[in-house]
Motif scaffolding. Sequence first.
Motif, short mmCIF file in Angstrom:
data_model
loop_
_atom_site.label_atom_id
_atom_site.label_comp_id
_atom_site.label_asym_id
_atom_site.label_seq_id
_atom_site.Cartn_x
_atom_site.Cartn_y
_atom_site.Cartn_z
N GLN A 20 41.27 37.45 45.76
CA GLN A 20 40.07 38.22 46.11
C GLN A 20 38.80 37.69 45.48
O GLN A 20 37.73 37.74 46.10
CB GLN A 20 40.29 39.69 45.73
CG GLN A 20 41.30 40.39 46.63
CD GLN A 20 41.58 41.81 46.17
OE1 GLN A 20 41.85 42.04 44.99
NE2 GLN A 20 41.52 42.76 47.08
N CYS A 50 35.82 43.89 52.09
CA CYS A 50 36.18 42.90 51.09
C CYS A 50 35.79 43.48 49.73
O CYS A 50 35.13 44.51 49.65
CB CYS A 50 35.50 41.55 51.33
SG CYS A 50 33.71 41.61 51.31
N GLN A 51 36.21 42.82 48.69
CA GLN A 51 36.07 43.38 47.35
C GLN A 51 34.73 43.03 46.71
O GLN A 51 34.27 41.89 46.79
CB GLN A 51 37.21 42.85 46.46
CG GLN A 51 37.23 43.42 45.07
CD GLN A 51 38.20 42.67 44.17
OE1 GLN A 51 37.99 41.50 43.85
NE2 GLN A 51 39.26 43.33 43.75
N TRP A 88 35.92 34.67 46.80
CA TRP A 88 35.25 35.23 47.98
C TRP A 88 34.33 34.26 48.71
O TRP A 88 34.01 34.45 49.88
CB TRP A 88 34.46 36.49 47.57
CG TRP A 88 33.37 36.23 46.57
CD1 TRP A 88 33.50 36.16 45.22
CD2 TRP A 88 32.00 35.97 46.85
NE1 TRP A 88 32.29 35.87 44.63
CE2 TRP A 88 31.36 35.76 45.62
CE3 TRP A 88 31.25 35.90 48.03
CZ2 TRP A 88 30.00 35.48 45.53
CZ3 TRP A 88 29.90 35.62 47.95
CH2 TRP A 88 29.28 35.42 46.70
#
Length: 399
Positions: free
Chosen positions: A227, A99-100, A230
Amino acid sequence: MKKTFIIAIMAILAIGAQAQEKKTENKNKPVFTVVKENPITSIKDQNRSGTCWAYSTLSYFEAEILKKTGKTYDLCESFVANKDYMDRAIQVVRLHGDCQFAQGGSAYDVHYVLQNYGICPEEAMPFPGSLYGDSLNNFNEFFSLLEPYVAAVSKSNAKKISNQWKVGLQGILDAYLGKCPEEFTYQGKKYTPKSFAASLGLDWNDYVSITSFTHHPFYTAYAVEVQDNWRNPLSYNVPMDEMMKIIDNAIMNGYTVAWGGDVSEEGFTRNGLAYAIDTKKTESLQGSDMARWLKMTAQKKRNLIDSLGCTVPEVKATQEMRQERFDNWELTDDHGMLIFGIAKDQNGREYYMVKNSWGETGEYKGIWYMTKTFIAANTMDYTVNKNAIPKDIRKKLGI
């Protein structure tokens, strides 16, 4: 005689300069009449940091406090960023880097920090940028250290990692943002971050997120698929016209709105205006340079938009257009701002008055006038007090 001649020449030059100024004056420059304007706190400057989400949402909660208590606060963005970046890093490590990790965030990040960690006033932490010799935030060096650090831990080939990586990461956060105080004194009274947040007079259960897309059923809640969302908070999904009705109802009843959406469009100018440009109509305008629209540089397009001003042709925002632009990556979540008022230009076109976090820049000293069409077309989601939602919509949402 010579002196008189010089004075005369200077007068002629001054008259000529005034005539030139009048000649180049833009007759299409919007002239705004305020319909409704709600109180807000001062304009801030996020400078070279991707923390618009922290600035805009803290500004929102400052406006909520102002409305409810009449008190003015300057809440600390660095406190929020310090807590939030650690939480985000923990999630990235838990997911092994799938994930970012980035500077950006959402309005809910601020909501979560306030509710779970508390907050402090700006004065209880170092002034932004001061720890590394800058006058404002500059995250270039900060994130050049932070991102590879998190990546190294989350992508480690080790079968087991220790908790010491958190100690090292906290050291970087504290070095660039300042250490979050465990206790501080404000206006002669001692607080912890949690007791200070509790003293602000807000009910954290009053705040909801609103969105409008068709890939989920209306009047249900889901996590918007971007994104920076989160933490996966849920947003209530309503038709576009009701999304706009909620904003109008909020503003007219004294509330503000923490808006998140797309400002990468050509119609969003750096001079304090935002239009949902109808490029097809703009291209086809006869007798002007507009026919070469698509071949123009970004700067020339901005100049033409400025020259058209309140006569800029706008698209008609539709539910279908919003969905298509979201699915093809045109509608992005790239900025957070605070909607606090409504105004009209000389042609009757309606705009929202929006507080930005780029300092007192542009024609309106840090305020943007964004048309209702622009907001309808470019909203990703927004946070609003549930009491600002019209009763009929609240009933549909079950809140």
